[in-house]
Write a protein that holds these residues in place. Structure first.
Motif, PDB file in Angstrom:
ATOM      1  N   UNK A   1      23.797 -48.015 -45.470  1.00  0.00           N
ATOM      2  CA  UNK A   1      22.958 -48.545 -46.537  1.00  0.00           C
ATOM      3  C   UNK A   1      23.358 -49.975 -46.902  1.00  0.00           C
ATOM      4  N   UNK A   2      24.661 -50.234 -46.953  1.00  0.00           N
ATOM      5  CA  UNK A   2      25.146 -51.565 -47.310  1.00  0.00           C
ATOM      6  C   UNK A   2      24.743 -52.602 -46.267  1.00  0.00           C
ATOM      7  N   UNK A   3      24.921 -52.262 -44.995  1.00  0.00           N
ATOM      8  CA  UNK A   3      24.592 -53.200 -43.916  1.00  0.00           C
ATOM      9  C   UNK A   3      23.108 -53.545 -43.943  1.00  0.00           C
ATOM     10  N   UNK A   4      22.270 -52.514 -44.085  1.00  0.00           N
ATOM     11  CA  UNK A   4      20.821 -52.732 -44.073  1.00  0.00           C
ATOM     12  C   UNK A   4      20.380 -53.515 -45.308  1.00  0.00           C
ATOM     13  N   UNK A   5      20.866 -53.110 -46.487  1.00  0.00           N
ATOM     14  CA  UNK A   5      20.425 -53.744 -47.732  1.00  0.00           C
ATOM     15  C   UNK A   5      20.867 -55.205 -47.832  1.00  0.00           C
ATOM     16  N   UNK A   6      22.114 -55.476 -47.513  1.00  0.00           N
ATOM     17  CA  UNK A   6      22.601 -56.855 -47.622  1.00  0.00           C
ATOM     18  C   UNK A   6      21.909 -57.751 -46.597  1.00  0.00           C
ATOM     19  N   UNK A   7      21.716 -57.225 -45.384  1.00  0.00           N
ATOM     20  CA  UNK A   7      21.013 -58.001 -44.367  1.00  0.00           C
ATOM     21  C   UNK A   7      19.575 -58.295 -44.762  1.00  0.00           C
TER      22      UNK A   7
END
Length: 223
Positions: free
Chosen positions: A28-34
């Motif tokens: 979730x963090x990788x997708x959201x921040x990207x």
């Protein structure tokens, strides 16, 4: 089933749930921040950072329950969870105010909308299962981490509304406003985690699982 056996089962269940929480939140963090960086969305970036905080919170609980006596590590784990909340609130709050005052507008993000909707479905189940096990154990950290997971559900709804309003109506202020809500809620959760809940205080390993931990409202994640 003896009390000791039941306690061991619950501790193992908490470890499994924490592992699942960490795995999902890393993704979730990788997708959201990207996606947030690409769309210039303070709310999406804040949501992704909350996922990073969720990972640190879950890791603190995993560290606690990896020891021979999880209750001995509880206070330290609670402090880690609280500080992670405060860090999130400070960063996202500052970025949101800069975006609002600077007049920067986020772009439409299909990925962000899908991610927020998916989290609305996945996170409540994880939170409920961990909160239930934590209450029965009388573990303040397991309950605090379940509240962190439940917070992700609420923030998913806030994010969905903010991104949706920006995409549908062109309300550029909706995105940083949603991020400010994320920051405010994170600050409150940090305060609660720092204080802890006396009704969920640790008990000796030889003692029965306390009835108060099974029923008290302050351990339910609702207050």
């Amino acid at each position: 089933m003896t009390t000791g056996t039941r306690r061991a089962t619950l501790e193992r269940r908490v470890r499994i749930l924490v592992g699942a929480t960490i795995g999902y939140n890393v993704l979730e963090a990788v997708v959201a921040i990207g996606a947030g960086a690409g769309a210039g969305s303070a709310a999406l970036i804040g949501f992704g950072l909350d996922s990073v905080i969720e990972v640190s919170s879950a890791a603190a609980v995993a560290w606690q329950f990896a020891g021979p006596d999880p209750r001995a590590r509880e206070r330290t784990a609670l402090r880690v969870i609280a500080v992670s909340f405060f860090a999130l609130a400070a960063y996202v709050g500052a970025e949101s105010l800069i975006a609002l005052l600077g007049g920067a507008e986020a772009e439409h993000s299909t990925v962000g909308l899908v991610l927020a909707a998916a989290s609305l479905v996945i996170m409540p189940g994880l939170s409920y299962a961990q909160r239930r096990a934590g209450r029965e154990l009388g573990s303040r950290t397991a309950v605090a981490d379940s509240r962190q997971t439940l917070l992700c559900t609420y923030l998913s709804a806030v994010l969905l509304i903010g991104l949706g309003a920006n995409s549908l109506f062109g309300w550029g202020w909706a995105d940083p406003l949603a991020a400010l809500v994320i920051a405010a809620v994170a600050a409150k959760e940090g305060r609660d985690a720092w204080r802890g809940d006396p009704c969920c205080a640790p008990v000796p390993a030889t003692a029965p699982i306390p009835a108060t931990a099974q029923s008290c409202d302050c351990c339910s994640g609702a207050g």
